[in-house]
Every structure is written in C-alpha cells, then in structure tokens.
Design a protein around this motif. Structure first.
Motif, PDB file in Angstrom:
ATOM      1  N   LYS A  95       0.979  -1.336   0.099  1.00  6.39           N
ATOM      2  CA  LYS A  95       0.101  -0.132   0.201  1.00  6.39           C
ATOM      3  C   LYS A  95       0.896   1.309  -0.317  1.00  6.39           C
ATOM      4  N   LEU A  96       0.779   2.028  -1.120  1.00  8.53           N
ATOM      5  CA  LEU A  96       1.373   3.756  -0.564  1.00  8.53           C
ATOM      6  C   LEU A  96       0.984   4.508  -0.907  1.00  8.53           C
ATOM      7  N   ASP A  97       0.829   5.202  -0.703  1.00  8.26           N
ATOM      8  CA  ASP A  97       0.420   6.813   0.205  1.00  8.26           C
ATOM      9  C   ASP A  97       1.891   7.896   0.695  1.00  8.26           C
ATOM     10  N   VAL A  98       2.107   8.366  -0.037  1.00  9.71           N
ATOM     11  CA  VAL A  98       3.723   8.956  -0.182  1.00  9.71           C
ATOM     12  C   VAL A  98       2.827  10.412  -0.833  1.00  9.71           C
ATOM     13  N   GLU A  99       1.640  10.910  -0.577  1.00  9.63           N
ATOM     14  CA  GLU A  99       1.597  12.186  -1.269  1.00  9.63           C
ATOM     15  C   GLU A  99       2.736  12.436  -2.256  1.00  9.63           C
ATOM     16  N   ALA A 100       2.051  12.140  -3.707  1.00  7.81           N
ATOM     17  CA  ALA A 100       2.805  12.838  -4.503  1.00  7.81           C
ATOM     18  C   ALA A 100       4.301  12.926  -4.630  1.00  7.81           C
ATOM     19  N   TYR A 101       4.373  11.838  -3.527  1.00  9.31           N
ATOM     20  CA  TYR A 101       6.015  11.295  -4.034  1.00  9.31           C
ATOM     21  C   TYR A 101       6.311   9.945  -4.852  1.00  9.31           C
ATOM     22  N   GLU A 102       4.569   9.655  -5.569  1.00 13.51           N
ATOM     23  CA  GLU A 102       4.702   8.372  -5.979  1.00 13.51           C
ATOM     24  C   GLU A 102       5.998   7.676  -7.634  1.00 13.51           C
ATOM     25  N   ALA A 103       6.217   9.181  -7.679  1.00 14.47           N
ATOM     26  CA  ALA A 103       6.669   9.412  -9.296  1.00 14.47           C
ATOM     27  C   ALA A 103       8.626   7.835  -8.130  1.00 14.47           C
TER      28      ALA A 103
END
Length: 182
Positions: A95-103
C-alpha cells in the motif's frame, strides 16, 4: 480447513506523530507480525526534509498541503527494494500513500514490482502537478511492468492498463488497486 499462514506487515512511516499510532496498533494485535520502520520511501536511500501537514502527514513542500508547517523535519529515506532485500521480503501486497512522491517511491521499487505484488495506491494527481510533474509519468514504472489498475471511484470503467489511466475522469486524487499482468 487449511491452516492460515501468519501474515507479516511492514509499515514504513516518516511522521513522528503517526509512529506512536502505528506502534499502538501493532501492540494491540498480539501474535501479529508487525514491524514499524521510521522512514520515508523514495528513489534512493538517504535523508530528506519534509513538512508536517494535517492529520500526521508529511509533504515535500509546504505549499502542497493546507496547514503544513513552515519548518521541515529531516527524515530517513529508504527504497522499497532496499527494505525488501534487507528483510528477505517478497510482498504480496504493497500500500502506497506517499503524498505526491509516487514517482520516487515506484522508481525505488522496480526490483520488487518485477516480482508482481499487488498494490493499493493513493495517486495524488493535483499535488504531483503542483510539484511540476506529470501524474501519468509518475506511474511509468507500473506501466513498464505491465500493471493493470482498478480505480475504486470508477468501478464501471473496469480494469485499465497503467499506461491508459489518462482515460479516467479528472480528479485530484485516485485510489487504485493495481495488479500485475496475468
């Protein structure tokens, strides 16, 4: 009835305010195999400055989230690949929730993505655009690995290849369930 195998959960969290909550959840589930790692995930290991925002989140720039603090915190950064290698993990679900650091997070997960875990991804398109990034390009590692995505908010659209998420109606944030090609 076959016995179930114990699950292992590794939670990676850079926010000093959220860490005690995660640790309390881990303690409240005796027998669960939880590990809480006080770090952020990115494209490469190191350190970075993040700004505290609302509800225990951290963002890379205080302009990205209303109510973000003006003073940053310095946090440790690891990669999904380094974390998995160091712990001998082959995750079934990330699960990724990285606040606009997906790239950055997905770039640091290429080796792990090649193993085909499923992902639950909170994709922050508006915040990525505020950072000057193309939201679709942020998910390029998923497209390159052949992932298909189910948008929670638009189940009627069915499954979309990660490279075709431009077909989604415009939104600031999407929640996606992503699976490797069959």
């Amino acid at each position: 009835c076959a016995p179930s195998l114990p699950s292992r959960l590794v939670a990676v969290e850079p926010s000093p305010q959220a860490l005690p909550l995660l640790e309390a959840n881990a303690r409240a589930q005796p027998g669960a195999r939880w590990e809480v790692v006080p770090a952020a995930v990115g494209a490469s290991p190191g350190r970075m400055q993040l700004y505290p925002g609302l509800i225990h989140m951290l963002v890379s720039d205080p302009r990205l989230h209303p109510g973000a603090a003006a003073r940053p915190l310095e946090v440790e950064v690891t990669t999904v690949d380094a974390l998995c290698r160091a712990r001998g993990l082959r995750p079934d679900l990330i699960k990724l929730d990285v606040e606009a650091y997906e790239a950055e997070a997905l770039a640091g997960a290429a080796e792990t993505l090649a193993q085909g875990p499923r992902l639950i991804l909170e994709w922050h398109c508006a915040m990525l655009r505020q950072r000057g990034l193309d939201p679709l390009a942020a998910l390029a590692p998923l497209a390159a690995a052949g992932y298909r995505c189910h948008p929670f908010e638009f189940p009627e659209l069915g499954v979309l290849p990660a490279g075709e998420l431009h077909l989604l109606p415009p939104r600031d944030i999407y929640r996606l369930y992503c699976e490797p090609r069959a």
